[in-house]
Design a protein around this motif. Structure first.
Motif, PDB file in Angstrom:
ATOM      1  N   GLU A 174       0.817  -1.210   0.000  1.00 11.22           N
ATOM      2  CA  GLU A 174       0.000   0.000   0.000  1.00 11.22           C
ATOM      3  C   GLU A 174       0.853   1.264   0.000  1.00 11.22           C
ATOM      4  OE1 GLU A 174      -2.792  -0.231   3.194  1.00 11.22           O
ATOM      5  OE2 GLU A 174      -4.083  -1.664   2.147  1.00 11.22           O
ATOM      6  N   SER A 175       1.932   1.259   0.769  1.00 10.37           N
ATOM      7  CA  SER A 175       2.764   2.471   0.861  1.00 10.37           C
ATOM      8  C   SER A 175       4.239   2.191   0.601  1.00 10.37           C
ATOM      9  CB  SER A 175       2.598   3.110   2.245  1.00 10.37           C
ATOM     10  OG  SER A 175       2.963   2.191   3.263  1.00 10.37           O
ATOM     11  N   ASP A 176       4.618   0.950   0.582  1.00  6.85           N
ATOM     12  CA  ASP A 176       6.023   0.590   0.406  1.00  6.85           C
ATOM     13  C   ASP A 176       6.355   0.449  -1.077  1.00  6.85           C
ATOM     14  OD1 ASP A 176       8.548   0.061   1.221  1.00  6.85           O
ATOM     15  OD2 ASP A 176       8.054  -1.713   2.414  1.00  6.85           O
ATOM     16  N   ASP A 177       7.652   0.578  -1.413  1.00  9.58           N
ATOM     17  CA  ASP A 177       8.112   0.400  -2.789  1.00  9.58           C
ATOM     18  C   ASP A 177       8.380  -1.070  -3.067  1.00  9.58           C
ATOM     19  OD1 ASP A 177       8.045   3.136  -3.325  1.00  9.58           O
ATOM     20  OD2 ASP A 177      10.063   3.413  -2.484  1.00  9.58           O
ATOM     21  N   ALA A 178       8.015  -1.507  -4.268  1.00 14.16           N
ATOM     22  CA  ALA A 178       8.247  -2.903  -4.632  1.00 14.16           C
ATOM     23  C   ALA A 178       9.717  -3.156  -4.943  1.00 14.16           C
ATOM     24  CB  ALA A 178       7.380  -3.283  -5.824  1.00 14.16           C
ATOM     25  N   VAL A 179      10.406  -2.168  -5.539  1.00 18.92           N
ATOM     26  CA  VAL A 179      11.813  -2.333  -5.944  1.00 18.92           C
ATOM     27  C   VAL A 179      12.718  -1.683  -4.907  1.00 18.92           C
ATOM     28  CG1 VAL A 179      13.533  -1.852  -7.712  1.00 18.92           C
ATOM     29  CG2 VAL A 179      11.172  -2.388  -8.375  1.00 18.92           C
ATOM     30  N   LYS A 180      13.699  -2.459  -4.414  1.00 19.45           N
ATOM     31  CA  LYS A 180      14.667  -1.941  -3.448  1.00 19.45           C
ATOM     32  C   LYS A 180      16.053  -2.472  -3.797  1.00 19.45           C
ATOM     33  CE  LYS A 180      11.388  -1.361   0.333  1.00 19.45           C
ATOM     34  NZ  LYS A 180      11.125  -1.513   1.782  1.00 19.45           N
ATOM     35  N   SER A 181      17.085  -1.705  -3.428  1.00 19.03           N
ATOM     36  CA  SER A 181      18.467  -2.082  -3.739  1.00 19.03           C
ATOM     37  C   SER A 181      19.298  -2.139  -2.469  1.00 19.03           C
ATOM     38  CB  SER A 181      19.092  -1.083  -4.719  1.00 19.03           C
ATOM     39  OG  SER A 181      18.369  -1.059  -5.941  1.00 19.03           O
ATOM     40  N   THR A 182      20.300  -2.982  -2.500  1.00 17.10           N
ATOM     41  CA  THR A 182      21.202  -3.111  -1.351  1.00 17.10           C
ATOM     42  C   THR A 182      22.515  -2.387  -1.567  1.00 17.10           C
ATOM     43  OG1 THR A 182      22.238  -5.122  -2.221  1.00 17.10           O
ATOM     44  CG2 THR A 182      20.243  -5.386  -0.879  1.00 17.10           C
TER      45      THR A 182
END
Length: 410
Positions: A80-88
């Motif tokens: 709902e509020s979080d991003d689907a794509v994330k990087s390390t």
């Protein structure tokens, strides 16, 4: 022109060589694995949020490029509020950074393990790798309901069956189900018979129903009415969470009115005579009879003198009421028989105010003059003699008084 083409081709070869070198370096020295480190709460609940931490681990001997993760939520999961794509960022050998997602779980989620899908790649040039992870979900509220009650009106002094249909409204298996009827209150005129007041079942599958049967006797002195019975349910879900619920079950105590009607007494009558009859109504059933009225219906055989309707009121069990009606027997009423049928209409209610009506017939004996004389039902010969003697005495007394008065006056 040829020189320009040569320079362009040389530049392309250098770029391809550099790219190939990078891919080879990352592919052979870095090995990325993604798994779930933890999620909270555990177990996750339908209709709530869950925080999932993914562990990104470099199992290779060299550093990785910028590792990218992409969550692929499908029912019952959503972002709902979080991003689907994330990087390390680059991950050195042996390092295990954590990536957190805040995920919404649909309220209609099925209880048990549900697949959450994520994909990742160790650098921007590598292909995606898709990973399935299990998230255990329990129903937000494992509801076991009493969906149906099968029982006739309870009759005082009678043993009857009570069937309860238990329905698992949840999406999870419910086990160790116990059903208890609480008859401990002194105002409840019930007891279980040939069985205990608790029934057990090993379990009920999601959206399934199961019936439990109780044998119940109603006390003989129970009065008509609606009685509230506490029903206690105790059960567990697949996570061993225990639930306790209490419902109120309504049992109706009532029985159809039962009574007997008779002619209690009546005047000796012949055709063409008028007399009074008294009818009685006795309550022979276990329940009360309320607001009873008795009407003598019209007939060619008789005429009602005065009121033709009598209010008898309420009759408790083993009670009776009487009503008297004056009537005239018409000439020709016997028509060769010896009785005249009295047509009577009764209206009344039971203990729960259900209305009833009933038409009945009572046979009243009507005599001929010869039967009255033969049976001694009218005034006898000795009775007439006494009457004559009394009349004679009265006459003599009257004459005597007048004679002596005249004698005194002279």
């Amino acid at each position: 022109m040829k020189k320009s083409l040569f320079i362009a081709a040389f530049t392309i070869l250098i770029l391809i060589s550099i790219s190939g070198l990078s891919l080879a370096d990352y592919g052979t020295t870095a090995s990325i694995a993604v798994s779930v480190a933890k999620y909270e709460p555990f177990p996750a609940e339908a209709g709530q949020y869950v925080d999932v931490w993914f562990k990104v681990e470099n199992l290779g001997s060299g550093d990785s490029g910028n590792v990218t993760l992409q969550l692929l939520p499908k029912f019952p999961f959503s972002l709902e509020s979080d991003d689907a794509v994330k990087s390390t960022g680059p991950i050195s050998s042996g390092s295990t950074p954590l990536i957190k997602y805040h995920i919404k779980i649909d309220e209609k989620a099925t209880a048990g393990d549900n697949i959450l899908q994520i994909r990742y790649r160790p650098n921007s040039f590598a292909p995606w790798t898709t990973q399935d992870v299990d998230i255990f979900i329990q129903a937000h509220d494992a509801v076991l309901a009493v969906s149906q009650i099968s029982s006739e009106d309870m009759i005082p002094g009678k043993t009857q069956n009570l069937s309860l249909s238990l329905e698992n409204m949840a999406d999870t298996y419910l086990r160790d189900v116990a059903v208890t009827l609480d008859f401990s209150a002194s105002t409840l005129p019930f007891a279980t018979i040939d069985s205990v007041n608790e029934k057990r079942t090993s379990g009920i599958a999601p959206k399934e129903k199961q019936d439990v049967l109780f044998g119940i006797i109603t006390f003989p002195d129970a009065t008509s009415g609606v009685y509230k019975i506490p029903v206690a349910l105790k059960y567990s879900d697949i996570t061993n969470k225990t639930y306790n619920r209490t419902y109120l079950l309504g049992l109706v105590v009532n029985s159809a009115p039962d009574f007997k009607m008779d002619l209690q007494k009546y005047d000796v009558m012949t055709e063409g005579s008028t007399g009074t009859l008294t009818a009685s109504v006795s309550n022979t059933g276990p329940g009360a009879i309320k607001f009873m009225t008795m009407d003598l219906l019209p007939s060619a055989a008789y005429e009602v003198i005065g009121e033709d309707s009598i209010y008898l009121g309420n009759l408790n069990p083993d009670d009776y009421q009487t009503g008297a009606i004056k009537k005239h027997v018409n000439k020709g009423a016997l028509s060769g028989g010896k009785t005249v049928p009295l047509n009577i209409a009764l209206k009344y209610r039971d203990g729960l105010n259900n209305e009833y009506s009933k038409n009945t017939t009572l046979d009243m004996r009507v005599y001929t003059p010869s039967e009255i004389s033969a049976y001694g039902l009218g005034p006898s010969g000795s009775s007439y003699t006494i009457i004559y003697v009394l009349i004679a005495i009265a006459v003599i007394y009257y004459v005597y008084r007048r004679y002596f008065r005249r004698k005194k006056s002279t």
